[in-house]
Design an enzyme around this catalytic site. Structure first.
Site, PDB file in Angstrom:
ATOM      1  N   ARG A  53       0.868  -1.175   0.000  1.00  0.00           N
ATOM      2  CA  ARG A  53       0.000   0.000   0.000  1.00  0.00           C
ATOM      3  C   ARG A  53       0.909   1.231   0.000  1.00  0.00           C
ATOM      4  O   ARG A  53       2.130   1.110   0.026  1.00  0.00           O
ATOM      5  CB  ARG A  53      -1.011   0.005   1.176  1.00  0.00           C
ATOM      6  N   ARG A  90      -7.491  -0.122  -6.722  1.00  0.00           N
ATOM      7  CA  ARG A  90      -7.722   0.947  -5.746  1.00  0.00           C
ATOM      8  C   ARG A  90      -7.869   2.271  -6.508  1.00  0.00           C
ATOM      9  O   ARG A  90      -7.083   2.548  -7.403  1.00  0.00           O
ATOM     10  CB  ARG A  90      -6.574   1.032  -4.717  1.00  0.00           C
ATOM     11  N   GLN A 203      -1.955   2.497  10.066  1.00  0.00           N
ATOM     12  CA  GLN A 203      -0.663   2.498   9.358  1.00  0.00           C
ATOM     13  C   GLN A 203       0.413   3.245  10.148  1.00  0.00           C
ATOM     14  O   GLN A 203       1.595   2.943  10.022  1.00  0.00           O
ATOM     15  CB  GLN A 203      -0.812   3.149   7.976  1.00  0.00           C
ATOM     16  N   ASP A 244      -1.709  10.957  -1.834  1.00  0.00           N
ATOM     17  CA  ASP A 244      -2.105   9.938  -2.813  1.00  0.00           C
ATOM     18  C   ASP A 244      -2.425  10.562  -4.157  1.00  0.00           C
ATOM     19  O   ASP A 244      -2.317   9.918  -5.190  1.00  0.00           O
ATOM     20  CB  ASP A 244      -3.312   9.152  -2.307  1.00  0.00           C
ATOM     21  N   ASN A 254      -5.114  12.719   0.831  1.00  0.00           N
ATOM     22  CA  ASN A 254      -4.258  11.794   1.595  1.00  0.00           C
ATOM     23  C   ASN A 254      -5.144  11.033   2.572  1.00  0.00           C
ATOM     24  O   ASN A 254      -6.362  11.230   2.634  1.00  0.00           O
ATOM     25  CB  ASN A 254      -3.155  12.581   2.313  1.00  0.00           C
ATOM     26  N   LYS A 255      -4.546  10.173   3.339  1.00  0.00           N
ATOM     27  CA  LYS A 255      -5.265   9.305   4.277  1.00  0.00           C
ATOM     28  C   LYS A 255      -6.271  10.095   5.114  1.00  0.00           C
ATOM     29  O   LYS A 255      -5.986  11.200   5.565  1.00  0.00           O
ATOM     30  CB  LYS A 255      -4.239   8.603   5.167  1.00  0.00           C
TER      31      LYS A 255
END
Ligand code: MRU
Length: 365
Positions: A53, A90, A203, A244, A254-255
């Site tokens: 990932r 994804r 993460q 991302d 992003n996350k």
């Protein structure tokens, strides 16, 4: 980076040349295990189930996945099918489409007999380029940390907060957000990293903490909700996160939870930087909120947690009442106005169209 003293990447061709090996990140931090990808389906599964990932590593894995597919069948139809299969794994990280399109454009100029070997060469090149980009991001971001260290009393640590894992595990090696951190640490600057645990997949707690521990970087894991409090108390000098997908206008996806950190940083005058290698910039997009697809992952990632018992066994347990619904949007968008700067391989850009164009005039859309 080193694992038990041995230089290790996150993805590499197997020694007998018949497959690709990866670190299985679903097993960290409790078990260090590798997995073997021998087919297109193996590569697609590894991305979907998050054995690999992180945007740059997903891109690198799709390049290797194209080699695995073309090795079996290099016809035009098989090429299109492999591209479509990997693209569907994804949706948010643009590195995935970037690497796939690059491999497809390169091999479709060739006859089927030459395609697999060409894809393999390109996968190797994409991996090596990723490492070089990340080293350049480290060099570009280091002065930001040096400047803060210079304003501190001698020996006082620079406190950096990061979210999710934008470390070497999210890339082929070195990492993006962690590149300036490792560069500063290796240069002898005293630093300390606040690691957001990053629910629901943790993460930060599982991967970033493991990385920093391995490299000897002082760090503390905090729950995601602690960041605002730490900033109010003056315990954070700088935030560095990954991305991302960043738009041509500097909006950063992003996350999930990154946006809240950016809001808290803005309110407290804490610089908020995003480490953004150019393959994660989507030059076709101008409005991150409306245009970036946000991956919705399984509710089970929210309702269940995996951890290790004292006897070393690893188990997954339920966290929420059976019957409660859960939602799991995996990313959010931080508007460019909340981003102090984008640390790219060509230097630090203002998070705006003009700022990015100044560093990347060749990428005009
Ligand atoms: O869902 P993940 O673990 O793939 O999400 C990763 C992130 O959000 C990272 O911060 C991002 O990919 C940048 S990695 C250099």
């Amino acid at each position: 980076m080193n694992v038990s003293g041995r230089p290790t990447r996150t993805i590499w061709p197997s020694t007998n040349g018949t497959a690709v090996e990866i670190i299985d990140q679903t097993r960290l931090p409790h078990v260090f295990a590798t997995a073997r990808l021998a087919t297109l389906d193996d590569a697609a599964h590894a991305i979907r189930a998050m054995l690999v990932r992180g945007a740059p590593l997903i891109g690198a894995t799709t390049a290797w996945g194209m080699w695995l597919a073309l090795r079996d069948n290099a016809s035009d139809t098989a090429l299109a099918d492999a591209h479509a299969t990997l693209l569907a794994t994804r949706p948010t990280a643009v590195n995935l489409a970037w690497a796939l399109d690059r491999v497809r454009a390169h091999v479709s100029l060739l006859g089927p007999a030459a395609r697999a070997a060409a894809a393999r060469q390109l996968a190797i090149a994409i991996c090596d380029e990723d490492v070089a980009l990340n080293r350049s991001i480290g060099a570009a971001g280091l002065p930001l940390i040096q400047a803060i260290a210079a304003r501190k009393k001698s020996g006082d640590r620079v406190n950096i907060l990061t979210h999710c894992n934008a470390g070497w595990l999210a890339t082929v090696d070195v990492g993006t957000a962690t590149a300036p951190i490792y560069a500063a640490h290796d240069a002898g600057i005293p630093i300390h990293v606040w690691v957001d645990e990053t629910r629901p997949r943790n993460q930060g707690a599982s991967l970033t903490a493991w990385e920093l521990l391995n490299h000897g970087v002082p760090h503390t894991v905090v729950v995601d909700n602690a960041g605002g409090h730490l900033m109010q108390r003056g315990h954070v000098d700088l935030v560095i996160v990954g991305t991302d997908r960043t738009t041509a206008t500097g909006d950063v996806c992003n996350k999930i939870g990154t946006y809240l950190k950016a809001l808290a940083a803005h309110d407290n005058g804490v610089p908020f930087y995003v480490a953004a290698p150019s393959p994660s910039i989507d030059w076709t997009l101008r409005d991150g909120l409306r245009e970036i697809p946000i991956e919705e992952r399984s509710a089970r990632e929210v309702t269940h947690l995996t951890g290790r018992f004292a006897d070393g066994s690893v188990a997954t347990v339920a966290l929420t009442p059976e019957g409660s619904a859960a939602a799991n949007p995996a990313f959010d968008v931080t508007p460019a106005r909340l981003v102090t700067g984008l640390i790219t391989e060509r230097g630090v850009a203002e998070a705006s169209e003009a700022g990015l164009q100044r560093l990347f005039p060749d990428k005009k859309n």
